[in-house]
Design a protein around this motif. Structure first.
Motif, PDB file in Angstrom:
ATOM      1  N   VAL A  16      -7.094  11.536   3.607  1.00 55.76           N
ATOM      2  CA  VAL A  16      -7.019  12.472   2.483  1.00 55.76           C
ATOM      3  C   VAL A  16      -7.880  13.701   2.771  1.00 55.76           C
ATOM      4  O   VAL A  16      -7.481  14.841   2.504  1.00 55.76           O
ATOM      5  CB  VAL A  16      -7.459  11.787   1.176  1.00 55.76           C
ATOM      6  CG1 VAL A  16      -7.594  12.807   0.043  1.00 55.76           C
ATOM      7  CG2 VAL A  16      -6.460  10.703   0.781  1.00 55.76           C
ATOM      8  N   ALA A  17      -9.074  13.474   3.328  1.00 61.99           N
ATOM      9  CA  ALA A  17      -9.953  14.591   3.684  1.00 61.99           C
ATOM     10  C   ALA A  17      -9.252  15.542   4.652  1.00 61.99           C
ATOM     11  O   ALA A  17      -9.304  16.775   4.491  1.00 61.99           O
ATOM     12  CB  ALA A  17     -11.246  14.061   4.290  1.00 61.99           C
ATOM     13  N   MET A  66       0.822  -1.192   0.000  1.00 57.37           N
ATOM     14  CA  MET A  66       0.000   0.000   0.000  1.00 57.37           C
ATOM     15  C   MET A  66       0.864   1.253   0.000  1.00 57.37           C
ATOM     16  O   MET A  66       0.936   2.007   0.953  1.00 57.37           O
ATOM     17  CB  MET A  66      -0.928   0.011   1.213  1.00 57.37           C
ATOM     18  CG  MET A  66      -1.951  -1.090   1.212  1.00 57.37           C
ATOM     19  SD  MET A  66      -3.050  -0.957   2.621  1.00 57.37           S
ATOM     20  CE  MET A  66      -4.133  -2.333   2.319  1.00 57.37           C
ATOM     21  N   ILE A  67       1.578   1.481  -1.070  1.00 57.26           N
ATOM     22  CA  ILE A  67       2.442   2.637  -1.153  1.00 57.26           C
ATOM     23  C   ILE A  67       2.071   3.431  -2.368  1.00 57.26           C
ATOM     24  O   ILE A  67       1.448   2.958  -3.304  1.00 57.26           O
ATOM     25  CB  ILE A  67       3.926   2.215  -1.231  1.00 57.26           C
ATOM     26  CG1 ILE A  67       4.154   1.288  -2.449  1.00 57.26           C
ATOM     27  CG2 ILE A  67       4.383   1.537   0.029  1.00 57.26           C
ATOM     28  CD1 ILE A  67       5.591   0.920  -2.666  1.00 57.26           C
ATOM     29  N   ASN A  68       2.486   4.710  -2.374  1.00 54.53           N
ATOM     30  CA  ASN A  68       2.155   5.591  -3.471  1.00 54.53           C
ATOM     31  C   ASN A  68       3.149   5.388  -4.593  1.00 54.53           C
ATOM     32  O   ASN A  68       4.073   6.161  -4.783  1.00 54.53           O
ATOM     33  CB  ASN A  68       2.163   7.043  -2.986  1.00 54.53           C
ATOM     34  CG  ASN A  68       1.726   8.005  -4.075  1.00 54.53           C
ATOM     35  OD1 ASN A  68       1.130   7.600  -5.051  1.00 54.53           O
ATOM     36  ND2 ASN A  68       2.031   9.276  -3.878  1.00 54.53           N
ATOM     37  N   TRP A 114      -1.812   5.340   5.792  1.00 52.58           N
ATOM     38  CA  TRP A 114      -1.611   5.206   4.340  1.00 52.58           C
ATOM     39  C   TRP A 114      -1.777   6.565   3.669  1.00 52.58           C
ATOM     40  O   TRP A 114      -0.988   6.936   2.785  1.00 52.58           O
ATOM     41  CB  TRP A 114      -2.622   4.196   3.817  1.00 52.58           C
ATOM     42  CG  TRP A 114      -2.553   3.866   2.360  1.00 52.58           C
ATOM     43  CD1 TRP A 114      -1.594   4.246   1.455  1.00 52.58           C
ATOM     44  CD2 TRP A 114      -3.481   3.061   1.629  1.00 52.58           C
ATOM     45  NE1 TRP A 114      -1.872   3.735   0.207  1.00 52.58           N
ATOM     46  CE2 TRP A 114      -3.022   3.004   0.298  1.00 52.58           C
ATOM     47  CE3 TRP A 114      -4.650   2.389   1.988  1.00 52.58           C
ATOM     48  CZ2 TRP A 114      -3.709   2.305  -0.699  1.00 52.58           C
ATOM     49  CZ3 TRP A 114      -5.323   1.682   0.997  1.00 52.58           C
ATOM     50  CH2 TRP A 114      -4.866   1.640  -0.322  1.00 52.58           C
ATOM     51  N   ALA A 115      -2.774   7.316   4.076  1.00 52.41           N
ATOM     52  CA  ALA A 115      -3.045   8.624   3.462  1.00 52.41           C
ATOM     53  C   ALA A 115      -1.877   9.576   3.638  1.00 52.41           C
ATOM     54  O   ALA A 115      -1.673  10.481   2.807  1.00 52.41           O
ATOM     55  CB  ALA A 115      -4.321   9.222   4.055  1.00 52.41           C
ATOM     56  N   GLU A 116      -1.091   9.393   4.697  1.00 44.54           N
ATOM     57  CA  GLU A 116       0.039  10.289   4.931  1.00 44.54           C
ATOM     58  C   GLU A 116       1.068  10.219   3.811  1.00 44.54           C
ATOM     59  O   GLU A 116       1.827  11.165   3.596  1.00 44.54           O
ATOM     60  CB  GLU A 116       0.695   9.958   6.277  1.00 44.54           C
ATOM     61  CG  GLU A 116      -0.189  10.284   7.474  1.00 44.54           C
ATOM     62  CD  GLU A 116       0.420   9.827   8.791  1.00 44.54           C
ATOM     63  OE1 GLU A 116       1.554   9.293   8.751  1.00 44.54           O
ATOM     64  OE2 GLU A 116      -0.228   9.992   9.843  1.00 44.54           O
ATOM     65  N   SER A 117       1.108   9.094   3.081  1.00 42.51           N
ATOM     66  CA  SER A 117       2.056   8.969   1.977  1.00 42.51           C
ATOM     67  C   SER A 117       1.698   9.886   0.810  1.00 42.51           C
ATOM     68  O   SER A 117       2.512  10.095  -0.092  1.00 42.51           O
ATOM     69  CB  SER A 117       2.132   7.514   1.499  1.00 42.51           C
ATOM     70  OG  SER A 117       0.901   7.095   0.921  1.00 42.51           O
ATOM     71  N   TYR A 118       0.485  10.439   0.825  1.00 43.43           N
ATOM     72  CA  TYR A 118       0.054  11.355  -0.225  1.00 43.43           C
ATOM     73  C   TYR A 118       0.149  12.818   0.209  1.00 43.43           C
ATOM     74  O   TYR A 118      -0.292  13.713  -0.512  1.00 43.43           O
ATOM     75  CB  TYR A 118      -1.401  11.053  -0.622  1.00 43.43           C
ATOM     76  CG  TYR A 118      -1.595   9.704  -1.259  1.00 43.43           C
ATOM     77  CD1 TYR A 118      -1.327   9.510  -2.614  1.00 43.43           C
ATOM     78  CD2 TYR A 118      -2.038   8.615  -0.513  1.00 43.43           C
ATOM     79  CE1 TYR A 118      -1.491   8.267  -3.202  1.00 43.43           C
ATOM     80  CE2 TYR A 118      -2.210   7.371  -1.091  1.00 43.43           C
ATOM     81  CZ  TYR A 118      -1.934   7.209  -2.433  1.00 43.43           C
ATOM     82  OH  TYR A 118      -2.106   5.962  -3.008  1.00 43.43           O
TER      83      TYR A 118
END
Length: 259
Positions: A221-222, A1-3, A120-124
């Protein structure tokens, strides 16, 4: 689960159940197969089989070779599973083991799964920085690259907010998830339909965990975009291959002023 772009392409390719069947067939075959053999064994038209094989090859999940049997005419194009597919199979096994372990929690793993999705969202974060003014577009872009095939539509009736429901509930409300608020979303709140899921097989086996990870991802993400994460709700499996993602009213485009 990586960007990662390559990982995103593979997730998108595997969002189709038919392509998963094709890949599973090739991974389990002791010999390379051509499009006709794939079509016959899965029950697809050969043109459809070729389409799915092309998509899997573009995602670097399978490889092709020219069959040289010493016969006249056009050579047979044969397909085998590539190293990335084997890696994906190992990742699926790991995902299933982790989901099983989390499901032993008192809440069936929802709370920790949501936190995992938020991580996971922190990678974005770098990608999302400075894009708050773009509205829903950055979220749609991430979901699209991951293979969820998102479509933005308008909510036409009040819907439960912040629920990560199990597939067995088929969209029936059983209460707010951890950290979420009760109530219903305003009719003007945006609705995103997720027409595909690269993790659908895992989600069917462990919806409380897998779907909650996805809820956490969107919540994260939000938050990065300056929205209230608790106003994000996910309703898995409202159809056999359809999930609904509800956003808060604050995500809605402003209405034009009345003349």
């Amino acid at each position: 689960m990586i960007n990662d772009e390559g990982t995103g392409d593979r997730h998108a390719a595997l969002a189709s159940d038919a392509r998963r069947q094709v890949l599973d067939l090739l991974m389990g075959s002791a010999t390379p197969l051509d499009a006709a053999a794939v079509a016959a064994r899965i029950g697809l038209h050969v043109t459809t089989a070729r389409f799915h094989l092309d998509q899997l090859e573009n995602a670097d999940l399978i490889r092709r070779a020219v069959g040289r049997a010493g016969t006249r005419g056009r050579p047979r194009i044969l397909f085998t599973a590539g190293p990335a597919a084997r890696e994906g199979g190992a990742q699926h096994d790991l995902s299933r083991v982790l989901a099983t372990a989390l499901a032993e929690d008192a809440d069936s793993g929802r709370a920790r799964a949501i936190r995992a999705g938020e991580t996971w969202a922190e990678s974005y974060a770098d990608e999302l920085r400075g894009s708050a003014a773009e509205g829903i577009a950055p979220l749609l872009s991430i979901l699209d690259r991951l293979g969820f095939d998102p479509e933005l539509v308008s909510a036409v009736e009040p819907v439960p907010v912040a629920e990560a429901e199990s597939a067995a509930d088929a969209g029936a409300s059983d209460g707010a998830s951890d950290g979420a608020s009760d109530g219903v979303a305003d009719v003007s709140a945006p609705l995103i339909t997720l027409l595909a899921c690269p993790f659908r097989a895992d989600a069917r086996d462990a919806p409380d965990v897998i779907c909650s990870v996805h809820l956490g991802l969107v919540r994260g993400v939000a938050r990065e975009l300056g929205h209230d994460p608790d106003q994000v709700g996910l309703r898995p499996f409202v159809g056999p291959e359809l999930c609904h993602l509800h956003l808060g009213r604050e995500w809605a485009e402003p209405s034009p002023p009345a003349e």
